[in-house]
Design a protein around this motif. Structure first.
Motif, PDB file in Angstrom:
ATOM      1  N   ILE A   4       0.375  -2.324  -3.727  1.00 51.13           N
ATOM      2  CA  ILE A   4       0.184  -1.302  -2.685  1.00 51.13           C
ATOM      3  C   ILE A   4       1.430  -0.435  -2.631  1.00 51.13           C
ATOM      4  O   ILE A   4       2.497  -0.897  -2.267  1.00 51.13           O
ATOM      5  CB  ILE A   4      -0.095  -1.958  -1.316  1.00 51.13           C
ATOM      6  N   LEU A   5       1.254   0.834  -3.018  1.00 47.80           N
ATOM      7  CA  LEU A   5       2.356   1.789  -3.084  1.00 47.80           C
ATOM      8  C   LEU A   5       2.208   2.825  -1.978  1.00 47.80           C
ATOM      9  O   LEU A   5       1.200   3.529  -1.914  1.00 47.80           O
ATOM     10  CB  LEU A   5       2.335   2.485  -4.452  1.00 47.80           C
ATOM     11  N   ALA A   6       3.220   2.935  -1.103  1.00 49.84           N
ATOM     12  CA  ALA A   6       3.183   3.932  -0.022  1.00 49.84           C
ATOM     13  C   ALA A   6       4.058   5.120  -0.406  1.00 49.84           C
ATOM     14  O   ALA A   6       5.124   4.951  -0.999  1.00 49.84           O
ATOM     15  CB  ALA A   6       3.691   3.317   1.277  1.00 49.84           C
ATOM     16  N   VAL A   7       3.585   6.335  -0.097  1.00 50.63           N
ATOM     17  CA  VAL A   7       4.372   7.562  -0.324  1.00 50.63           C
ATOM     18  C   VAL A   7       4.801   8.067   1.044  1.00 50.63           C
ATOM     19  O   VAL A   7       3.961   8.431   1.858  1.00 50.63           O
ATOM     20  CB  VAL A   7       3.536   8.622  -1.066  1.00 50.63           C
ATOM     21  N   VAL A   8       6.107   8.060   1.296  1.00 47.15           N
ATOM     22  CA  VAL A   8       6.618   8.255   2.657  1.00 47.15           C
ATOM     23  C   VAL A   8       7.765   9.253   2.684  1.00 47.15           C
ATOM     24  O   VAL A   8       8.590   9.269   1.778  1.00 47.15           O
ATOM     25  CB  VAL A   8       7.117   6.881   3.195  1.00 47.15           C
ATOM     26  N   SER A   9       7.773  10.117   3.692  1.00 44.76           N
ATOM     27  CA  SER A   9       8.962  10.920   3.994  1.00 44.76           C
ATOM     28  C   SER A   9       8.843  11.437   5.406  1.00 44.76           C
ATOM     29  O   SER A   9       7.775  11.917   5.795  1.00 44.76           O
ATOM     30  CB  SER A   9       9.116  12.109   3.062  1.00 44.76           C
ATOM     31  N   ALA A 142       2.660  -2.564   2.899  1.00 43.05           N
ATOM     32  CA  ALA A 142       2.836  -2.105   1.514  1.00 43.05           C
ATOM     33  C   ALA A 142       3.751  -3.033   0.726  1.00 43.05           C
ATOM     34  O   ALA A 142       4.513  -3.807   1.307  1.00 43.05           O
ATOM     35  CB  ALA A 142       3.404  -0.692   1.515  1.00 43.05           C
ATOM     36  N   ASP A 143       3.689  -2.964  -0.617  1.00 43.29           N
ATOM     37  CA  ASP A 143       4.603  -3.724  -1.477  1.00 43.29           C
ATOM     38  C   ASP A 143       5.753  -2.844  -1.951  1.00 43.29           C
ATOM     39  O   ASP A 143       6.859  -3.293  -2.132  1.00 43.29           O
ATOM     40  CB  ASP A 143       3.853  -4.205  -2.730  1.00 43.29           C
ATOM     41  N   ARG A 144       5.408  -1.582  -2.227  1.00 47.64           N
ATOM     42  CA  ARG A 144       6.401  -0.651  -2.777  1.00 47.64           C
ATOM     43  C   ARG A 144       6.339   0.674  -2.043  1.00 47.64           C
ATOM     44  O   ARG A 144       5.275   1.038  -1.531  1.00 47.64           O
ATOM     45  CB  ARG A 144       6.090  -0.382  -4.258  1.00 47.64           C
ATOM     46  N   VAL A 145       7.448   1.378  -2.017  1.00 47.43           N
ATOM     47  CA  VAL A 145       7.445   2.703  -1.383  1.00 47.43           C
ATOM     48  C   VAL A 145       8.219   3.684  -2.253  1.00 47.43           C
ATOM     49  O   VAL A 145       9.252   3.327  -2.834  1.00 47.43           O
ATOM     50  CB  VAL A 145       7.999   2.624   0.054  1.00 47.43           C
ATOM     51  N   ILE A 146       7.660   4.913  -2.410  1.00 47.14           N
ATOM     52  CA  ILE A 146       8.416   5.996  -3.068  1.00 47.14           C
ATOM     53  C   ILE A 146       8.590   7.130  -2.070  1.00 47.14           C
ATOM     54  O   ILE A 146       7.735   7.357  -1.212  1.00 47.14           O
ATOM     55  CB  ILE A 146       7.744   6.507  -4.365  1.00 47.14           C
TER      56      ILE A 146
END
Ligand SMILES: Nc1ncnc2c1ncn2[C@@H]1O[C@H](COP(=O)(O)OP(=O)(O)OP(=O)(O)O)[C@@H](O)[C@H]1O
Ligand SMILES: Nc1ncnc2c1ncn2[C@@H]1O[C@H](COP(=O)(O)OP(=O)(O)OP(=O)(O)O)[C@@H](O)[C@H]1O
Ligand SMILES: [Mg+2]
Ligand SMILES: [Mg+2]
Lengths: 256, 256
Positions: A4-9, A142-146
């Protein structure tokens, strides 16, 4: 299984939706079973994948209230390996405050994403700008975040707040890992843009900033108008190629 | 006395902060006593007016908790008629969720802005992206609202949700009036940008879209890096001139 990859800013307009859509489409194009999830009540994902139309149909909001199950809200796209979960009716009503408290209070988001993961999907989650309740909830599951970082001074200046927010989330959820920062809307011909990219690389640990940068291109903007990810519409465009490279890298790290 | 102007858009990165700073600076440049208020927990206003630095100092968050009074949080700037209220410590801690509930639960925001108005300030309020509790609170106490609309397809596609959100707020607060939509980051040389501007003007009532458009210029981006509003730093820049025109128009309508 990190899936699970989250895209965050917290900064708005830095390319979160564009990155989520194109990374998901590029992964699906490489044969990875991918689920693109729109957690932003603005509901921008639907425009980027050509699912706009008067009736938004059921979405995440309906799942969180218990009214619908996963199978009722998963939608197909032009790509065989890409499925999408849209935000749902909130994208029409615009009642963000109600949506936020629904997401903050429901435990079903974790179940939803875990169920998708168990079905073998790699999940890419688009989030709203800010560090509010929705983003916190997504980071909790999530597992990962970019983190997309636009190559403009203002986005740079608010980065330390962003990284502080991510570090807090990582301390609360030890399973979460920051995969990296991806520089977006980079303009080779702009001295300021180059200065910002250099500054970010000097200030942050080397493994925290992806080597690949996403250039600002007209094709990326036009792709939204056409309702198609730029990686599909104009695969030779420099931004499309950069997203392809980023997806290949993320795919290797996440699909084991 | 209509004196509180909110700058609002649920879409991120459309130029809310840039518009709030430059309209406020241009009004102050014309001799109007102006107070620029940063309600966005990102705290971007401080960078645009050169107030960055390690210690953020007290701000709106401190006023809302009752810890500080108006006089303790008002800051001067290089312009004699421009004062600023910063977001406060939240811009450093990044705890947006706590800030949101503070704003949603406190009645002091209305008092704060009314007190500033009574002291003869024209108040310009920058807001976070989205239609969450902070934006609702600001719309509840504002007199006028302007909506920056970036000349890109995605910003256009989410406009109807935006306008729906504004109309709901106006129905809840009859004193609030939508002054208009201002097209930002317009690119004369881009056919897509021109198409979007034409489409917006055709679709919306004529008096709802300002004639003046803010062009996308390098000077506007660089001004942020330099910590100065573009209207001050490069007054002959096309974006600076457009902001000057917009401020003159708003000043006439709001300062009676
Ligand atoms: N590489 C690129 N080249 C040119 N334009 C781009 C690029 N990436 C994004 N854009 C444009 O910039 C704008 C903002 O991008 P996007 O909506 O993806 O950002 P976001 O961070 O998701 O915004 P929000 O904070 O509103 O969710 C859009 O109009 C998009 O088309
Ligand atoms: N007229 C313009 N020309 C060129 N760049 C611009 C212009 N207006 C704004 N920008 C740039 O676009 C980016 C977004 O602008 P800004 O931060 O003001 O938008 P915002 O709506 O306040 O964003 P957020 O949703 O994060 O609060 C910034 O990097 C800014 O420098
Ligand atoms: Mg987005
Ligand atoms: Mg802003």
């Amino acid at each position: 299984m990190t899936r699970i990859l989250a895209v965050v800013s917290q900064k708005g307009g830095v390319g979160k939706t564009t990155t989520a859509i194109n990374v998901a489409a590029a992964l699906a194009g490489r044969g990875v079973k991918t689920l693109l999830v729109d957690m932003d009540p603005q509901g921008s994902v639907r425009f980027g994948v050509g699912l706009q139309g008067p009736a938004v149909g059921p979405g995440i909001g309906d799942y969180l209230t218990g009214a619908k199950e996963l199978k009722d809200i998963v939608r197909g796209t032009a790509l065989p390996f890409l499925r999408v979960l849209l935000a749902g009716a909130v994208a029409d009503t615009g009642d963000h405050a109600a949506y936020q408290s629904l997401v903050a209070s429901s435990t079903r988001l974790g179940e939803l994403l875990a169920r998708a993961r168990d079905r073998g999907y790699l999940v890419v989650v688009d989030t709203p700008p800010g560090l509010g309740p929705v983003v916190h909830r997504v980071l909790a599951v999530a597992d990962r975040v970019i983190v997309p970082l636009q190559c403009e001074p203002l986005a740079l200046q608010t980065t330390s707040q962003m990284l502080k927010g991510i570090r807090t989330a990582v301390s609360e959820h030890p399973a979460l890992k920051l995969e990296g920062i991806v520089l977006t809307m980079f303009e080779e011909q702009s001295a300021l843009s180059r200065r910002i990219a250099d500054y970010v690389r000097r200030q942050l640990p080397k493994d925290l900033v992806f080597d690949v940068m996403i250039p600002r291109t007209a094709a990326t903007v036009e792709a939204f108008a056409a309702g198609q990810p730029v990686v599909l519409r104009t695969p030779d465009d420099p931004a499309a190629r950069a997203y392809g490279e980023l997806a290949a890298l993320l795919g290797k790290r996440m699909v084991r």
